[in-house]
Enzyme design. Structure first.
Site, mmCIF file in Angstrom:
data_model
loop_
_atom_site.group_PDB
_atom_site.id
_atom_site.type_symbol
_atom_site.label_atom_id
_atom_site.label_comp_id
_atom_site.label_asym_id
_atom_site.label_seq_id
_atom_site.Cartn_x
_atom_site.Cartn_y
_atom_site.Cartn_z
ATOM 1 N N PRO A 111 -3.784 -17.611 8.787
ATOM 2 C CA PRO A 111 -3.789 -18.534 7.633
ATOM 3 C C PRO A 111 -2.485 -19.329 7.549
ATOM 4 C CG PRO A 111 -4.392 -16.301 6.943
ATOM 5 C CD PRO A 111 -3.933 -16.203 8.373
ATOM 6 N N GLU A 131 -3.928 -6.889 8.329
ATOM 7 C CA GLU A 131 -2.977 -7.805 7.671
ATOM 8 C C GLU A 131 -2.423 -8.832 8.651
ATOM 9 O OE1 GLU A 131 -2.502 -8.107 4.476
ATOM 10 O OE2 GLU A 131 -3.909 -6.456 4.234
ATOM 11 N N ARG A 161 -17.451 -29.117 22.312
ATOM 12 C CA ARG A 161 -18.295 -30.323 22.319
ATOM 13 C C ARG A 161 -17.546 -31.567 22.786
ATOM 14 N NH1 ARG A 161 -18.206 -33.486 17.908
ATOM 15 N NH2 ARG A 161 -20.430 -33.943 17.814
ATOM 16 N N ASP A 210 -18.456 -39.889 15.948
ATOM 17 C CA ASP A 210 -18.473 -38.847 14.930
ATOM 18 C C ASP A 210 -17.417 -39.051 13.863
ATOM 19 O OD1 ASP A 210 -20.521 -37.395 15.959
ATOM 20 O OD2 ASP A 210 -19.247 -36.051 17.121
HETATM 21 N N1 SAM Z 1 -2.425 -10.884 5.589
HETATM 22 C C1 SAM Z 1 -2.801 -12.163 6.096
HETATM 23 C C2 SAM Z 1 -2.297 -13.243 5.170
HETATM 24 O O1 SAM Z 1 -2.271 -13.023 3.956
HETATM 25 O O2 SAM Z 1 -1.992 -14.339 5.658
HETATM 26 C C3 SAM Z 1 -4.315 -12.271 6.226
HETATM 27 C C4 SAM Z 1 -4.846 -11.483 7.353
HETATM 28 S S1 SAM Z 1 -6.567 -11.711 7.574
HETATM 29 C C5 SAM Z 1 -7.261 -10.527 6.470
HETATM 30 C C6 SAM Z 1 -6.894 -11.056 9.159
HETATM 31 C C7 SAM Z 1 -6.930 -12.064 10.289
HETATM 32 O O3 SAM Z 1 -7.952 -13.018 10.059
HETATM 33 C C8 SAM Z 1 -5.686 -12.879 10.504
HETATM 34 O O4 SAM Z 1 -4.708 -12.177 11.231
HETATM 35 C C9 SAM Z 1 -6.216 -14.082 11.263
HETATM 36 O O5 SAM Z 1 -6.321 -13.820 12.644
HETATM 37 C C10 SAM Z 1 -7.601 -14.239 10.670
HETATM 38 N N2 SAM Z 1 -7.660 -15.288 9.631
HETATM 39 C C11 SAM Z 1 -7.757 -15.108 8.295
HETATM 40 N N3 SAM Z 1 -7.819 -16.269 7.646
HETATM 41 C C12 SAM Z 1 -7.747 -17.244 8.589
HETATM 42 C C13 SAM Z 1 -7.761 -18.654 8.538
HETATM 43 N N4 SAM Z 1 -7.842 -19.317 7.399
HETATM 44 N N5 SAM Z 1 -7.708 -19.325 9.708
HETATM 45 C C14 SAM Z 1 -7.628 -18.667 10.890
HETATM 46 N N6 SAM Z 1 -7.612 -17.322 10.985
HETATM 47 C C15 SAM Z 1 -7.671 -16.611 9.857
#
Ligand code: SAM
Length: 248
Positions: free
Chosen positions: A88, A115, A153, A168
């Site tokens: 994120p 996490e 794509r 697109d």
């Molecule tokens: N503790 C992290 C935080 O608050 O930023 C969130 C971890 S999330 C529960 C678990 C995993 O999901 C992350 O390590 C990432 O690989 C993926 N993930 C979660 N949200 C994402 C997003 N918006 N974009 C890309 N990957 C995401």
């Protein structure tokens, strides 16, 4: 293009990548999917990939050892193969980035869970962190599917010639114009007359206007970066938009 996916759920990718144009590209070998089971790089009998965070707090963190081994095994020292971690906190994925990534022959995608991953992996093994939006997923696997679809794509030969990606939304810098198909009259709603006219110039102008109209209504900020002709600016002025179209 080969997508190497480091994940604790390698089966996750089986069904979604069997369908549609991406499915065809996978069958024909234009796209190769290589799920890498992170647990196969563990040594203990529980095949552990996570542990409690130093400093305390809720949740688990992915341990660095198996991740480092998995990435090293697939990258084999080739710096030209980018390693991407889904997070994120990463840069937000968009068309421009998808296009840049489509130029590579291989990508390594790391799917986080819990996490997230130990910071030392991010600092030493990752080239780029990518987020697919301002929300939190339970893992990086759905993000990997989104990236594979959007990047896939754009790879030459994946879309048929009649499905070109060049018109697109976002490819032109604008949102795409509306589409209509048969029947001509549906629940007393008619297809716009111009689309039945056979006048290709007129149709092109109508589509461009609709595209500008929709972008102005929904995503006016895109107009600042879009390549706009004098004719476009005239149309936008008629629509009441006189904004500065230069980059800030
Ligand atoms: N503790 C992290 C935080 O608050 O930023 C969130 C971890 S999330 C529960 C678990 C995993 O999901 C992350 O390590 C990432 O690989 C993926 N993930 C979660 N949200 C994402 C997003 N918006 N974009 C890309 N990957 C995401």
């Amino acid at each position: 293009m080969t997508f190497h996916i480091v994940t604790i759920f390698p089966d996750y990718f089986e069904s979604p990548l069997k369908h549609g144009v991406i499915g065809k590209a996978v069958s024909s070998g234009i796209i190769k999917i290589n799920p890498i089971d992170l647990r196969s790089f563990t040594k203990d009998r529980h095949r552990t990939t996570d542990d409690r965070p130093y400093g305390g707090g809720a949740g688990m963190v992915m341990i660095p050892g198996p991740l480092a081994k998995a990435v090293t095994s697939v990258r084999k020292g080739r710096k030209e193969v980018p390693v991407i971690l889904f997070s994120p906190a990463g840069q937000t994925f968009n068309h421009k980035l998808a296009h840049e990534l489509s130029q590579h022959k291989e990508l390594v995608l790391i799917c986080g869970r819990y996490e997230g991953v130990d910071q030392r992996i991010i600092d030493n093994f990752v080239d780029m962190e990518i987020s697919i939006g301002d929300f939190v997923l339970t893992g990086g696997e759905p993000a990997a599917l989104v990236l594979i679809d959007a990047v896939g794509r754009l790879i030459p030969g994946v879309l048929g010639s009649d499905e070109s990606a060049s018109d697109d939304s976002f490819a032109t810098g604008l949102l795409e114009h509306p589409h209509y198909t048969r029947p001509r009259r549906f629940m007393e709603m008619d297809v716009p007359q111009v689309l039945l006219s056979g006048d290709h110039e007129k149709i092109k102008r109508w589509r461009r206007k609709k595209s500008l109209e929709l972008t102005l209504k929904r995503r006016p900020e895109l107009l600042k970066r879009a390549k706009l002709s004098q004719e476009d600016l005239k149309i936008l002025a008629e629509l009441g938009f006189y904004g500065d179209t230069k980059d800030e």
